[in-house]
Design a protein around this motif. Structure first.
Motif, PDB file in Angstrom:
ATOM      1  N   ASN A 187      35.384  42.533  31.869  1.00  0.00           N
ATOM      2  CA  ASN A 187      34.452  43.099  32.847  1.00  0.00           C
ATOM      3  C   ASN A 187      33.986  42.054  33.857  1.00  0.00           C
ATOM      4  O   ASN A 187      33.805  42.361  35.043  1.00  0.00           O
ATOM      5  N   ALA A 188      33.766  40.827  33.386  1.00  0.00           N
ATOM      6  CA  ALA A 188      33.333  39.769  34.302  1.00  0.00           C
ATOM      7  C   ALA A 188      34.399  39.504  35.359  1.00  0.00           C
ATOM      8  O   ALA A 188      34.088  39.273  36.530  1.00  0.00           O
ATOM      9  N   ILE A 189      35.670  39.539  34.945  1.00  0.00           N
ATOM     10  CA  ILE A 189      36.767  39.316  35.885  1.00  0.00           C
ATOM     11  C   ILE A 189      36.920  40.509  36.830  1.00  0.00           C
ATOM     12  O   ILE A 189      37.082  40.350  38.047  1.00  0.00           O
ATOM     13  N   ALA A 190      36.863  41.710  36.266  1.00  0.00           N
ATOM     14  CA  ALA A 190      37.114  42.914  37.060  1.00  0.00           C
ATOM     15  C   ALA A 190      35.960  43.269  37.989  1.00  0.00           C
ATOM     16  O   ALA A 190      36.172  43.864  39.054  1.00  0.00           O
ATOM     17  N   HIS A 191      34.727  42.921  37.602  1.00  0.00           N
ATOM     18  CA  HIS A 191      33.565  43.359  38.368  1.00  0.00           C
ATOM     19  C   HIS A 191      32.680  42.214  38.859  1.00  0.00           C
ATOM     20  O   HIS A 191      31.691  42.480  39.556  1.00  0.00           O
ATOM     21  N   GLY A 192      33.016  40.977  38.500  1.00  0.00           N
ATOM     22  CA  GLY A 192      32.149  39.861  38.849  1.00  0.00           C
ATOM     23  C   GLY A 192      32.496  39.216  40.181  1.00  0.00           C
ATOM     24  O   GLY A 192      33.430  39.611  40.871  1.00  0.00           O
ATOM     25  N   TRP A 193      31.707  38.196  40.519  1.00  0.00           N
ATOM     26  CA  TRP A 193      31.950  37.379  41.713  1.00  0.00           C
ATOM     27  C   TRP A 193      32.943  36.285  41.350  1.00  0.00           C
ATOM     28  O   TRP A 193      32.781  35.602  40.345  1.00  0.00           O
ATOM     29  N   ILE A 194      33.948  36.077  42.203  1.00  0.00           N
ATOM     30  CA  ILE A 194      34.941  35.046  41.943  1.00  0.00           C
ATOM     31  C   ILE A 194      34.492  33.725  42.556  1.00  0.00           C
ATOM     32  O   ILE A 194      33.982  33.683  43.678  1.00  0.00           O
ATOM     33  N   MET A 195      34.654  32.657  41.803  1.00  0.00           N
ATOM     34  CA  MET A 195      34.290  31.313  42.247  1.00  0.00           C
ATOM     35  C   MET A 195      35.560  30.472  42.392  1.00  0.00           C
ATOM     36  O   MET A 195      36.365  30.401  41.454  1.00  0.00           O
TER      37      MET A 195
END
Length: 207
Positions: free
Chosen positions: A104-112
């Motif tokens: 979920n963090a990858i699919a819906h998070g902010w990319i750094m």
């Protein structure tokens, strides 16, 4: 700022600006696909564990998110008369919680990007001081971590599928199928913890 030709593809831009190489993107795709398979199959597993017949009605799982379904499976399986089901269900719930939070963090998070320690992802962050329902999740994407996450997701899907078939009394289920699920799950448990909590583990090592 990195420069890139105007006609560059989206994949090339993800690599140049955010450090997401084709190898990482391939692994992300596999993880997202497997987690989707887990999310769908786990509903059937809950029905099997609880002997719920969803025919002609809205099932108890209909409005549940994946986190709720994992929790339900773990709790219901822990009360099942079969002792192996009692062990398998909570393991699936625990591993599934870490792996789906990572997904979920990858699919819906902010990319750094690489300039700030990426490629990594942050979800549920309160950038403007707002209040969020869920805790902040920070994850790192390396080939090694993604390979571990993919292994865990595949193991979850295989386990849930076999568990569902076993409890449904499918003729094709071989003797000893439940016993064979435990070792792969137990091997995946520490891997799932490392994948999900890698950032926290790295920060604790620095302090």
């Amino acid at each position: 700022m990195a420069t890139i030709p105007a006609n560059a593809t989206a994949i090339q831009k993800l690599g140049r600006f955010f450090g997401m190489s084709p190898e990482l993107l391939q692994r992300v795709g596999a993880l997202v696909l497997l987690c989707g398979m887990v999310e769908n199959q786990i509903e059937h597993a809950i029905w099997a564990v609880t002997s719920e017949d969803p025919s002609g009605k809205r099932p108890s799982t209909d409005k549940q998110q994946i986190s709720d379904r994992l929790k339900t499976l773990g709790e219901k399986a822990a009360c099942h008369p079969n002792t192996l089901v009692q062990k398998i269900g909570p393991l699936v719930a625990s591993i599934g919680k870490d792996i789906t939070e990572y997904r979920n963090a990858i699919a819906h998070g902010w990319i750094m990007g690489p300039t700030i320690g990426g490629p990594s992802f942050v979800s549920n962050h309160a950038w403007f001081g707002e209040l969020r329902k869920r805790e902040v999740v920070s994850v790192v994407t390396t080939e090694t971590l993604l390979d571990m996450a993919i292994e865990c997701a595949e193991t979850l899907w295989m386990t849930i599928t076999r568990l569902t078939a076993y409890l449904a009394g499918a003729d094709a289920v071989q003797p000893g199928i439940l016993e064979s699920m435990l070792d792969p799950l137990e091997r995946c448990r520490p891997k799932a913890v490392e994948v999900r909590h890698c950032v926290a583990l790295m920060n604790s090592e620095k302090s």
